[in-house]
Write a protein that holds these residues in place. Structure first.
Motif, mmCIF file in Angstrom:
data_model
loop_
_atom_site.group_PDB
_atom_site.id
_atom_site.type_symbol
_atom_site.label_atom_id
_atom_site.label_comp_id
_atom_site.label_asym_id
_atom_site.label_seq_id
_atom_site.Cartn_x
_atom_site.Cartn_y
_atom_site.Cartn_z
ATOM 1 N N THR A 84 -10.392 -5.062 1.056
ATOM 2 C CA THR A 84 -10.032 -6.485 1.065
ATOM 3 C C THR A 84 -9.551 -6.986 -0.298
ATOM 4 O OG1 THR A 84 -12.330 -7.114 0.580
ATOM 5 C CG2 THR A 84 -11.688 -6.965 2.909
ATOM 6 N N SER A 85 -9.386 -6.078 -1.265
ATOM 7 C CA SER A 85 -9.035 -6.502 -2.628
ATOM 8 C C SER A 85 -7.559 -6.849 -2.778
ATOM 9 C CB SER A 85 -9.376 -5.383 -3.619
ATOM 10 O OG SER A 85 -8.490 -4.275 -3.449
ATOM 11 N N GLY A 86 -6.736 -6.440 -1.810
ATOM 12 C CA GLY A 86 -5.299 -6.640 -1.946
ATOM 13 C C GLY A 86 -4.649 -5.612 -2.833
ATOM 14 N N GLY A 87 -5.385 -4.546 -3.149
ATOM 15 C CA GLY A 87 -4.867 -3.521 -4.048
ATOM 16 C C GLY A 87 -4.030 -2.448 -3.379
ATOM 17 N N GLY A 88 -3.816 -2.551 -2.081
ATOM 18 C CA GLY A 88 -2.919 -1.599 -1.426
ATOM 19 C C GLY A 88 -3.581 -0.609 -0.504
ATOM 20 N N PHE A 89 -4.936 -0.553 -0.520
ATOM 21 C CA PHE A 89 -5.608 0.411 0.348
ATOM 22 C C PHE A 89 -5.573 -0.024 1.811
ATOM 23 C CE2 PHE A 89 -7.718 1.830 -3.610
ATOM 24 C CZ PHE A 89 -7.512 3.192 -3.472
ATOM 25 N N ASP A 90 -5.802 -1.330 2.032
ATOM 26 C CA ASP A 90 -5.857 -1.858 3.403
ATOM 27 C C ASP A 90 -6.841 -1.036 4.242
ATOM 28 O OD1 ASP A 90 -3.995 -3.859 2.780
ATOM 29 O OD2 ASP A 90 -2.341 -2.462 3.089
ATOM 30 N N ASN A 91 -6.524 -0.821 5.520
ATOM 31 C CA ASN A 91 -7.413 -0.052 6.411
ATOM 32 C C ASN A 91 -7.136 1.441 6.206
ATOM 33 O OD1 ASN A 91 -7.993 0.043 10.020
ATOM 34 N ND2 ASN A 91 -9.266 0.714 8.319
ATOM 35 N N PHE A 92 -7.781 2.010 5.164
ATOM 36 C CA PHE A 92 -7.424 3.360 4.737
ATOM 37 C C PHE A 92 -8.271 4.459 5.369
ATOM 38 C CE2 PHE A 92 -10.593 1.795 1.749
ATOM 39 C CZ PHE A 92 -11.435 2.877 1.566
ATOM 40 N N ALA A 93 -9.330 4.088 6.117
ATOM 41 C CA ALA A 93 -10.184 5.124 6.702
ATOM 42 C C ALA A 93 -10.836 4.611 7.970
ATOM 43 C CB ALA A 93 -11.254 5.569 5.698
ATOM 44 N N ASN A 94 -10.848 5.444 9.002
ATOM 45 C CA ASN A 94 -11.488 5.107 10.273
ATOM 46 C C ASN A 94 -12.167 6.348 10.842
ATOM 47 O OD1 ASN A 94 -10.145 2.281 11.124
ATOM 48 N ND2 ASN A 94 -8.577 3.592 10.212
ATOM 49 N N VAL A 95 -13.344 6.150 11.414
ATOM 50 C CA VAL A 95 -13.986 7.220 12.177
ATOM 51 C C VAL A 95 -14.283 6.712 13.585
ATOM 52 C CG1 VAL A 95 -14.983 8.527 10.269
ATOM 53 C CG2 VAL A 95 -16.236 6.570 11.205
ATOM 54 N N TYR A 96 -14.304 7.625 14.537
ATOM 55 C CA TYR A 96 -14.477 7.282 15.945
ATOM 56 C C TYR A 96 -15.426 8.294 16.590
ATOM 57 C CZ TYR A 96 -9.671 5.781 14.707
ATOM 58 O OH TYR A 96 -8.559 5.289 14.085
ATOM 59 N N ASP A 97 -16.181 7.828 17.576
ATOM 60 C CA ASP A 97 -16.999 8.741 18.373
ATOM 61 C C ASP A 97 -16.955 8.275 19.823
ATOM 62 O OD1 ASP A 97 -18.620 10.854 19.070
ATOM 63 O OD2 ASP A 97 -20.157 10.412 17.563
ATOM 64 N N ASN A 98 -17.071 9.229 20.728
ATOM 65 C CA ASN A 98 -16.901 8.936 22.153
ATOM 66 C C ASN A 98 -18.226 8.624 22.837
ATOM 67 O OD1 ASN A 98 -17.381 11.799 21.675
ATOM 68 N ND2 ASN A 98 -17.220 12.044 23.874
ATOM 69 N N PHE A 99 -18.146 7.841 23.922
ATOM 70 C CA PHE A 99 -19.307 7.553 24.760
ATOM 71 C C PHE A 99 -18.834 7.364 26.189
ATOM 72 C CE2 PHE A 99 -17.699 3.356 23.671
ATOM 73 C CZ PHE A 99 -17.882 2.618 24.835
ATOM 74 N N SER A 100 -19.758 7.476 27.143
ATOM 75 C CA SER A 100 -19.446 7.224 28.547
ATOM 76 C C SER A 100 -20.733 6.936 29.294
ATOM 77 C CB SER A 100 -18.724 8.426 29.179
ATOM 78 O OG SER A 100 -19.585 9.558 29.232
ATOM 79 N N PHE A 101 -20.596 6.334 30.475
ATOM 80 C CA PHE A 101 -21.702 6.097 31.392
ATOM 81 C C PHE A 101 -21.381 6.767 32.727
ATOM 82 C CE2 PHE A 101 -22.132 2.608 28.376
ATOM 83 C CZ PHE A 101 -23.507 2.612 28.120
ATOM 84 N N ALA A 102 -22.411 7.097 33.480
ATOM 85 C CA ALA A 102 -22.215 7.807 34.749
ATOM 86 C C ALA A 102 -21.561 6.917 35.803
ATOM 87 C CB ALA A 102 -23.546 8.347 35.265
#
Length: 252
Positions: free
Chosen positions: A62-80
């Motif tokens: 959020t600093s405005g220094g150019g990184f922006d949204n530079f990293a994301n992790v995801y994991d899966n889930f489900s229900f029966a």
């Protein structure tokens, strides 16, 4: 005649009320939680030494220094079965610049948190299904730099037996000398598969996307999907039956 009709209407309404109460009990009894959060929580090291990562980096600068949204992790889930998701919870870990405030003295440290839910596309995150942002997400200190989070959402319908992907992102200033970072903690629970997008270099907009042999510490709470429709059907049937009796009374 009027007494009999009144008794019939009252009996019908009582049956409808009983059905609604029963359905409400079923919703509570059938509530489900998908969880990859170990109890009690303990820091987990999923990768061999010398890699000592205990979280998957997931941050928007959020600093405005150019990184922006530079990293994301995801994991899966489900229900029966088909469900309505109402809450996401997760464990997050900060690594802060030495000059930053003690995370146990102040909070929340991040400006806000964003939870994104994605559909599944051939075993990896696909299209965005829902995005919700919250200032603190009930950030609660567990130990030095480690926090729990919980975010209630408007019901989100998910299809039984179908994978969805969870992602939590901290909107956090990463501009200090040694950097401030945040990520979702790893967990020993899960299917051993997650996914990550990491920007190759600052501001490039080019991401290194890959599967990870690690699980994220998160949980999903849900209630059965069909119950609301059944309740409305019961109410509608009761109202129609009452109108029928009222019409019959008027005709006498």
């Amino acid at each position: 005649m009027n007494t009999i009709q009144f008794a019939c209407v009252s009996r019908c309404e009582m049956i409808a009320l009983a059905c609604i109460l029963a359905i409400g009990s079923m919703r509570t009894a059938d509530a489900a939680t998908y969880s990859q959060i170990e109890s009690p929580f303990a820091v987990h090291f999923p990768f061999p030494i010398p890699n000592n990562n205990v979280y998957g980096l997931s941050q928007s600068d959020t600093s405005g220094g150019g990184f922006d949204n530079f990293a994301n992790v995801y994991d899966n889930f489900s229900f029966a079965t088909d469900m309505s998701v109402t809450n996401f919870s997760w464990i997050g870990i900060y690594e802060l610049d030495p000059g930053a405030i003690d995370p146990l003295d102040q909070g929340p440290l991040a400006d806000s948190f964003t939870v994104n839910i994605y559909s599944d596309a051939a075993g990896q995150p696909g299209g965005l299904v829902r995005s919700v942002s919250e200032v603190s997400a009930n950030e609660t200190a567990l130990s030095d730099g480690i926090y729990s989070y919980s975010l209630d959402i408007a019901p989100l319908g998910v299809i039984g037996g179908t994978d969805y992907w969870f992602s939590a992102v901290a909107n956090l200033d990463a501009s200090l000398a040694d950097g401030n970072t945040w990520g979702v903690a790893y967990s020993p629970l899960g299917d051993g598969t997650s996914y990550s997008d990491i920007e190759t270099f600052e501001g490039s907009g080019v991401f290194d996307s890959q599967f990870e042999t690690a699980n994220l510490a998160f949980s999903v709470s849900a209630v059965p999907e069909p119950a609301t429709g059944i309740a409305l059907l019961v109410l509608g049937g009761a109202a129609a039956y009452r109108r029928r009796l009222q019409n019959r009374k008027a005709a006498v």
